[in-house]
Design a protein around this motif. Structure first.
Motif, PDB file in Angstrom:
ATOM      1  N   THR A 181      38.016  38.442  37.901  1.00 53.79           N
ATOM      2  CA  THR A 181      37.385  39.514  37.122  1.00 53.79           C
ATOM      3  C   THR A 181      36.566  38.925  35.972  1.00 53.79           C
ATOM      4  N   SER A 235      33.418  37.404  37.496  1.00 51.30           N
ATOM      5  CA  SER A 235      32.427  38.435  37.829  1.00 51.30           C
ATOM      6  C   SER A 235      31.700  38.904  36.574  1.00 51.30           C
ATOM      7  N   ALA A 279      27.515  44.518  38.695  1.00 45.78           N
ATOM      8  CA  ALA A 279      28.944  44.396  38.980  1.00 45.78           C
ATOM      9  C   ALA A 279      29.199  44.439  40.483  1.00 45.78           C
ATOM     10  N   THR A 287      31.113  41.168  42.272  1.00 46.42           N
ATOM     11  CA  THR A 287      32.548  41.409  42.391  1.00 46.42           C
ATOM     12  C   THR A 287      32.983  41.353  43.849  1.00 46.42           C
ATOM     13  N   HIS A 314      39.076  47.415  45.553  1.00 45.89           N
ATOM     14  CA  HIS A 314      37.828  46.708  45.265  1.00 45.89           C
ATOM     15  C   HIS A 314      36.857  47.597  44.480  1.00 45.89           C
ATOM     16  N   LYS A 331      37.925  47.673  41.040  1.00 45.94           N
ATOM     17  CA  LYS A 331      37.619  46.417  40.342  1.00 45.94           C
ATOM     18  C   LYS A 331      36.144  46.379  39.926  1.00 45.94           C
ATOM     19  N   VAL A 332      35.263  46.850  40.798  1.00 51.06           N
ATOM     20  CA  VAL A 332      33.832  46.887  40.462  1.00 51.06           C
ATOM     21  C   VAL A 332      33.611  47.739  39.217  1.00 51.06           C
ATOM     22  N   VAL A 347      34.812  45.904  36.120  1.00 52.50           N
ATOM     23  CA  VAL A 347      33.858  44.857  35.722  1.00 52.50           C
ATOM     24  C   VAL A 347      32.667  45.501  35.019  1.00 52.50           C
ATOM     25  N   GLU A 355      33.686  34.484  47.845  1.00 50.52           N
ATOM     26  CA  GLU A 355      33.346  35.420  46.769  1.00 50.52           C
ATOM     27  C   GLU A 355      31.820  35.556  46.665  1.00 50.52           C
TER      28      GLU A 355
END
Lengths: 343, 343
Positions: free
Chosen positions: B170, B173, B184, B188, B199, B202-203, B206, B285
């Protein structure tokens, strides 16, 4: 063929190791393949060999290489003097290197470190006649088979298949055309290095060779007939070694375009051989990629090399050995007391 | 910066070796780069080190990882018990491995094999405040610098930069967004492994982090400020090590996304660092590829790995060592009596 039971067992074990699931990527595929090949013997120490098969080619009379034919002989002497790229890599990565004369156009006499198996002093010019007779083909295949027997008897577990032979990319291109139906343009690269004009000439020679030996009516020529007509003595010996090495359940690491052409012929002869093959690298020769795709092999390395000698195969060996070491030596989540993923 | 004079000298030497011009491909680029870094010391024995910087992250409170925060601590214990992937690879490839606690949320007491440099027990939650204070940042940078000094003093010539820290993708990113302007979504990935919903979450985290610390008006934040606001203690230590290792003319091998984020920050701080960097591999990634392109680095390996710990960097080391060995040990056309190319 390699054991599916062992492959599944390997996959299950990989998922218990202290790493996120699948996070070792291709190394996990490689480990599982090697376990499927070696089965209960996968824990044996990795014992690596590399074989450089050397021979000359009648087609060099047509000027298909940037280097003179004598370089095959000179490079064999360089191998024996430990000065070539493959010597350096084999030494660094603890790989036993053997050089095999299957058809170099020179007399080597008392060189004890060379494996003497000369079938003839090079092939015939395949632009005009078949590269080999049936007898020469059989002899060269047997050379490779015997060397595979010896490798297995000596306890080797993983072998690199390399070659040296001025003019042999022309053979590999013709094999690629005949075996998988590529055009001469698609299958012909710049070999050891040549300009635009020389390359165009090489394409037309490959086209002429393919037309001479494989008329439309002879489509679906057998792999052995392709090998006999447009192969080389070193390529035939590589085919023989690959076929027999698979029978001995060795991990077989293909090198560049010529080595992979031999592997493709071996698979055409005995399809189960595919599961024993690992592509060490993808070279700059365009035909190499065609053959790798045909064989459904993903190269370990892509470093724009185009040297042959087994260099790309030996260079991949530390990666292959890493995959095995990770498989056999990593702690599991349970043994290390590490928490697993929540989702 | 690395020496252009030595690089040209290296290129000229490579062209005298017994191989077709340029046929070792990327290995020739690598050899020339290493000679340009090491200069007259390029002939010294390759002496390899790997460093795993470990720290925890306040952002784990937001559920950004598939693994619980305790895994950072548990994996450090696994490293010290020799059970992790990096241990296996370092052992196999003769790499001296050191594990550095810069900010793990646990007490390690009497573990003598760990380098104890804890700055704090993890960063603050960067969704709400800067990850570090100025003082914490300075301390973590100094940890890495001191370790680079030690590596150089111990005679190491090539170092792998690795990390362990649940939640640190994180940070990587957010750094990628702030440093090179990626979105992002672009920067990410799936970290150690997460489903579609996790996911997406998480985006958005970020995105929220980047929006909080870097308003449009603060565009062109300094690299140090990016590191302080959205970095990690292990990332700061890696930046410090990379900067100082370049001063010592060490070959610096970056690992995956997080290690390369540190490298990108180091280059933003001191652009000449770029010439000392080698990208060991390209991970799965998506942000890693963005950073590699930004840094103009071509990865040595592409094996779909996404583990961190320095594994991709250490795995590349036998290839790098091969490049050096070929450069220093191969015969020349003249010494081996091999004929050159005619055209």
């Amino acid at each position: 063929p390699p054991s599916e039971v062992w492959r599944q067992r390997a996959r299950a074990h990989l998922d218990t190791l202290t790493k996120p699931l699948g996070s070792l990527g291709r190394l996990e595929d490689i480990a599982a393949q090697i376990v499927s090949i070696r089965r209960e013997r996968f824990t044996e120490k990795v014992n690596k060999g590399a074989y450089v098969f050397a021979a000359d080619h009648g087609i060099t009379a047509e000027g298909v290489s940037a280097y003179p034919r004598e370089v095959t002989h000179q490079m064999v002497l360089n191998f024996l003097a430990q000065g070539a790229a493959i010597n350096v890599l084999a030494r660094l990565h603890d790989v036993e290197l053997r050089v095999v004369d299957v058809g170099v156009d020179a007399d080597f006499h008392n060189l004890s470190s060379l494996l003497h198996h000369k079938v003839s002093k090079g092939t015939q010019n395949m632009l005009h006649e078949a590269a080999m007779t049936d007898e020469q083909l059989a002899q060269a295949l047997a050379v490779g088979a015997a060397i595979a027997d010896d490798a297995s008897a000596a306890g080797q577990t993983m072998i690199a298949i390399g070659e040296m032979g001025i003019g042999n990319t022309t053979s590999a291109s013709a094999i690629t055309c005949a075996l998988i139906g590529a055009t001469a343009t698609q299958a012909t690269g710049h070999g050891t290095g040549m300009g635009v004009e020389a390359h165009a000439r090489k394409v037309s020679i490959v086209q002429a060779i393919v037309s001479k030996h494989f008329t439309a009516s002879s489509a679906n020529s057998s792999a052995l007939e392709i090998l006999r007509c447009v192969g080389g003595l070193e390529i035939a010996a590589m085919v023989g070694m690959i076929l027999t090495a698979a029978n001995h359940q060795l991990v077989i690491v293909a090198d560049g375009f010529i080595s992979t052409a031999a592997a493709a012929l071996a698979v055409a002869i005995a399809p189960t051989v595919q599961g024993y093959l690992i592509a060490g690298h993808q070279s700059e020769e365009p035909g190499h990629k065609l053959l790798l795709d045909h064989l459904n092999l993903v190269p370990v390395l892509m470093l724009n090399m185009r040297l042959g000698e087994g260099t790309g195969a030996v260079l991949a060996m530390p990666i292959l050995e890493s995959a095995i070491a990770l498989y056999t030596q990593m702690a599991t989540f349970t043994s290390a007391g590490v928490s697993g993923a929540s989702r």
